[in-house]
Design an enzyme around this catalytic site. Structure first.
Site, PDB file in Angstrom:
ATOM      1  N   HIS A  82     -15.488  -3.091 -14.463  1.00 46.43           N
ATOM      2  CA  HIS A  82     -16.491  -2.833 -13.432  1.00 46.43           C
ATOM      3  C   HIS A  82     -16.149  -1.570 -12.661  1.00 46.43           C
ATOM      4  O   HIS A  82     -15.010  -1.342 -12.293  1.00 46.43           O
ATOM      5  CB  HIS A  82     -16.557  -4.015 -12.456  1.00 46.43           C
ATOM      6  CG  HIS A  82     -17.592  -3.826 -11.396  1.00 46.43           C
ATOM      7  ND1 HIS A  82     -18.910  -4.166 -11.598  1.00 46.43           N
ATOM      8  CD2 HIS A  82     -17.518  -3.292 -10.157  1.00 46.43           C
ATOM      9  CE1 HIS A  82     -19.597  -3.853 -10.516  1.00 46.43           C
ATOM     10  NE2 HIS A  82     -18.777  -3.321  -9.618  1.00 46.43           N
ATOM     11  N   ASP A 161     -24.882 -12.667  -2.470  1.00 44.03           N
ATOM     12  CA  ASP A 161     -24.533 -11.240  -2.411  1.00 44.03           C
ATOM     13  C   ASP A 161     -25.798 -10.381  -2.373  1.00 44.03           C
ATOM     14  O   ASP A 161     -25.883  -9.418  -1.622  1.00 44.03           O
ATOM     15  CB  ASP A 161     -23.658 -10.836  -3.600  1.00 44.03           C
ATOM     16  CG  ASP A 161     -23.497  -9.326  -3.646  1.00 44.03           C
ATOM     17  OD1 ASP A 161     -22.936  -8.774  -2.678  1.00 44.03           O
ATOM     18  OD2 ASP A 161     -23.972  -8.684  -4.596  1.00 44.03           O
ATOM     19  N   ARG A 168     -26.965  -5.529   4.547  1.00 43.40           N
ATOM     20  CA  ARG A 168     -25.936  -4.511   4.841  1.00 43.40           C
ATOM     21  C   ARG A 168     -26.523  -3.112   4.702  1.00 43.40           C
ATOM     22  O   ARG A 168     -26.209  -2.210   5.480  1.00 43.40           O
ATOM     23  CB  ARG A 168     -24.744  -4.668   3.883  1.00 43.40           C
ATOM     24  CG  ARG A 168     -23.876  -5.873   4.206  1.00 43.40           C
ATOM     25  CD  ARG A 168     -22.914  -6.168   3.066  1.00 43.40           C
ATOM     26  NE  ARG A 168     -22.021  -5.077   2.766  1.00 43.40           N
ATOM     27  CZ  ARG A 168     -21.524  -4.808   1.552  1.00 43.40           C
ATOM     28  NH1 ARG A 168     -21.833  -5.571   0.517  1.00 43.40           N
ATOM     29  NH2 ARG A 168     -20.716  -3.795   1.364  1.00 43.40           N
ATOM     30  N   SER A 183     -18.324  -8.528  -2.292  1.00 40.00           N
ATOM     31  CA  SER A 183     -19.601  -8.337  -2.987  1.00 40.00           C
ATOM     32  C   SER A 183     -19.366  -8.118  -4.484  1.00 40.00           C
ATOM     33  O   SER A 183     -19.961  -8.792  -5.335  1.00 40.00           O
ATOM     34  CB  SER A 183     -20.310  -7.120  -2.361  1.00 40.00           C
ATOM     35  OG  SER A 183     -21.328  -6.637  -3.184  1.00 40.00           O
ATOM     36  N   LYS A 187     -19.637 -11.269  -7.870  1.00 40.98           N
ATOM     37  CA  LYS A 187     -20.434 -11.140  -9.101  1.00 40.98           C
ATOM     38  C   LYS A 187     -19.533 -11.206 -10.335  1.00 40.98           C
ATOM     39  O   LYS A 187     -19.883 -11.802 -11.348  1.00 40.98           O
ATOM     40  CB  LYS A 187     -21.216  -9.817  -9.076  1.00 40.98           C
ATOM     41  CG  LYS A 187     -22.369  -9.861  -8.083  1.00 40.98           C
ATOM     42  CD  LYS A 187     -23.046  -8.517  -7.916  1.00 40.98           C
ATOM     43  CE  LYS A 187     -22.229  -7.559  -7.113  1.00 40.98           C
ATOM     44  NZ  LYS A 187     -22.903  -6.530  -6.389  1.00 40.98           N
TER      45      LYS A 187
HETATM   46  N1  URA Z   1     -21.068  -2.365  -5.259  1.00 34.63           N
HETATM   47  C1  URA Z   1     -21.388  -3.651  -4.966  1.00 34.63           C
HETATM   48  O1  URA Z   1     -21.752  -4.427  -5.841  1.00 34.63           O
HETATM   49  N2  URA Z   1     -21.305  -4.051  -3.679  1.00 34.63           N
HETATM   50  C2  URA Z   1     -20.906  -3.239  -2.681  1.00 34.63           C
HETATM   51  O2  URA Z   1     -20.827  -3.685  -1.560  1.00 34.63           O
HETATM   52  C3  URA Z   1     -20.592  -1.896  -2.999  1.00 34.63           C
HETATM   53  C4  URA Z   1     -20.671  -1.485  -4.303  1.00 34.63           C
END
Ligand code: URA
Length: 435
Positions: A82, A161, A168, A183, A187
Site C-alpha cells: 500500500h 473510514d 476530515r 485510516s 482498510k
Molecule cells: N490515505 C488514506 O487512506 N487515508 C488517509 O487518511 C490518508 C491517505
C-alpha cells in the site's frame, strides 16, 4: 456514555479507553453521532494526538465497522502493498504482475485518488472494458487461478473510514499521524492479507512532507499491523518529484507497460524493486533482497511479468491489445509544450503542483462533483537535476480542451525551479526502512 464527555476528555488530553473509542466509531457509523460532534472530536485528536494503544483501538474499530474480507480461500501467503499516495505513483501496476508471475498471490483492493494524487482504480479504468467492481467470488477465484486480481474497495469495507475521511477532508483534520495511520491500516486489516509492505511517501508531493513525520507515520502503521499479528515493513520513499515520467491515468498505464517491457525509468524501478523484494521475502519466495532483485530482473526479461499484466486485464474484462501495444492507449490529442526560456538545470519540482496541473486538465481523480478524463496528463521531459537548453521542452501536456491545457501550463510553470549550476544529485529514492 455521552459523546460530549468523550470530546471533553480528548480536548483535555486524556487517554481514551477501547470502549470509548468503539462508542465513537460505532455511533458515528450508524448515524447516532452527528457530524458536528464528530468534527469536534477529530479536531481534539488533531491537537492532542493519540498514543499507540488508542490508535490501535481506533484502527480495529474502523476495520470492524463493516465486512472483513476472508482471504482464507486463497492458497499461499497473501502479501499486500500500500502506498500513502503520491503523484505519478503507478507502482502497483508494475509490482503486482511481477510478484504474481513469481507465484505470490496478489489480492489487491485499491482506491481512487485522494487530494492531488491519482488512484490505481482510476488508472485501470482507462483500459477499455476493465472492470474494477468484480464480485468477491470472482476476485478470490481469479487470485487462485492467476495469482492476481485488483478491485476497488467495496462500500462495506471499513465504512467508518469512508465516512470519517469525508469529514476530515472538510474540517482540516486529514494531516494527523494517528488519523492517517488508522485510516490506512483499517482498510488494510479489513482486506485480510497476512503481510503488508507499506510505501510511505515523503516530500513536497506527499501528505508527509519531511522525513521525521514520514518516520512517525511508518512506525505507527508498522506498530498497528504487528499488534494485529501481521508481518510488516514500511519503506519511506522520495516524493519530492513525481514518480517516473508520466502523470495521468492512461499515461501511467503506458509507463507501467514500458517498465514491464524492461524500459522503465530508473528511479521508478528503484522504488518498485525494493517494494517487490520485500513482498517476495515475506512470501518466502526470496531469502534476501539480492535474491529477490535477481528474480525480479529475470521475470521482466523473460516477458512473464508483462504476460501476467495481460492475463489480469483479460480476466477483468479489459482488452489486452492495450498492453501488447501500449501506443494505442488513449492519449488526449491537444499537445502543449512547456518550453525552456534559458539554458540551465531543473533545481526543484513542486510535486503537488504537478498533481494539481493534472487535475486542472480534468484528469486525476473522480469526485462526486466531476467526471474524469482518463486520457489527459503530462509527460515530464525534464526532472530534478537534469539539464535544459533554451527552447527545449521541459514538460508536455496532453489535453482534450485548449483552455484546460493553458491552465495546466500556468500551474506547471510554477512547479519548476531552475538554476544555472548543476544541483547536487539525489543518490537514492529510498529514505528509510522501518520494520
Ligand atoms: N490515505 C488514506 O487512506 N487515508 C488517509 O487518511 C490518508 C491517505
Amino acid at each position: 456514555m455521552r459523546m460530549y464527555d468523550v470530546i471533553e476528555k480528548k480536548k483535555r488530553g486524556g487517554k481514551l479507553t477501547k470502549d470509548e473509542i468503539e462508542f465513537v466509531i460505532d455511533g458515528f457509523t450508524n448515524g447516532e453521532i452527528p457530524d458536528y460532534q464528530m468534527s469536534a472530536f477529530l479536531m481534539a485528536v488533531w491537537f492532542n494526538g493519540m498514543d499507540k494503544e488508542e490508535t490501535y483501538e481506533l484502527t480495529m474499530s474502523m476495520a470492524n465497522s463493516g465486512n472483513r474480507l476472508d482471504l482464507g480461500l486463497i492458497n499461499g501467503i497473501k502479501v499486500d502493498k500500500h502506498s500513502t499516495g503520491g503523484v505519478g505513483d503507478k507502482t502497483t501496476l508494475i509490482i503486482g504482475p511481477i510478484v504474481a508471475a513469481l507465484g505470490v498471490p496478489v489480492a489487491k483492493m485499491s482506491g481512487r485518488g485522494l487530494g492531488h494524487t491519482g488512484g490505481t482504480i482510476d488508472k485501470l479504468e482507462s483500459i477499455e472494458g476493465f472492470n474494477t467492481s468484480i464480485s468477491t467470488e470472482h476476485f478470490i477465484n481469479q487470485v487462485n487461478d492467476l495469482h492476481i486480481a485488483i478491485a476497488g474497495q467495496t462500500a462495506n469495507l471499513a465504512p467508518a473510514d469512508k465516512k470519517i475521511y469525508a469529514l476530515r477532508d472538510v474540517t482540516a483534520t486529514v494531516d494527523n499521524v494517528s488519523l492517517i495511520a488508522s485510516s490506512i491500516m483499517s482498510k488494510k486489516l479489513a482486506s485480510g492479507a497476512d503481510a503488508i509492505v507499506l510505501d510511505v511517501k515523503c516530500g513536497n508531493g506527499a501528505f508527509m512532507k519531511d522525513l521525521e513525520s514520514a518516520n512517525s507515520l511508518a512506525e505507527e502503521m508498522v506498530s498497528i499491523g504487528k499488534m494485529a499479528g501481521k508481518k510488516m515493513t514500511a519503506i519511506i520513499t522520495d516524493m519530492n518529484e513525481p514518480l517516473g515520467r508520466y502523470v495521468g491515468n492512461s499515461l501511467e498505464i503506458y509507463e507501467a507497460v514500458l517498465c514491464l517491457k524492461g524500459n522503465g525509468d530508473k528511479k521508478l524501478m528503484e522504488v518498485c524493486n525494493v517494494l517487490a523484494s520485500y513482498m517476495l521475502i515475506f512470501a518466502g519466495v526470496a531469502k534476501d533482497e539480492a535474491e529477490a532483485e535477481k528474480l525480479i530482473k529475470e521475470t521482466i526479461e523473460s516477458g512473464k511479468a508483462l504476460e501476467k499484466l495481460c492475463q489480469l486485464v483479460k480476466a477483468q474484462g479489459g482488452d489486452e491489445k492495450y498492453i501488447k501495444n501500449e501506443g494505442i492507449l488513449p492519449r488526449a490529442h491537444k499537445k502543449i509544450e512547456f518550453l525552456a526560456k534559458n539554458d540551465g538545470f531543473v533545481s526543484k519540482m513542486d510535486t503537488e503542483l504537478v498533481g494539481k496541473a493534472c487535475l486542472a486538465l480534468g484528469g486525476g481523480r473522480l469526485t462526486k462533483e466531476s467526471t474524469i478524463d482518463l486520457s489527459v496528463g503530462i509527460y515530464l521531459n525534464k526532472k530534478t537535476g537534469e539539464e535544459v537548453k533554451a527552447g527545449q521542452a521541459i514538460a508536455t501536456i496532453y489535453s482534450s480542451d485548449e483552455k484546460k491545457g493553458i491552465d495546466a501550463l500556468g500551474i506547471l510553470e510554477k512547479a519548476y525551479s531552475f538554476s544555472s549550476d548543476k544541483p547536487v544529485e539525489q543518490i537514492s529514492m529510498i529514505k528509510n526502512i522501518v520494520s
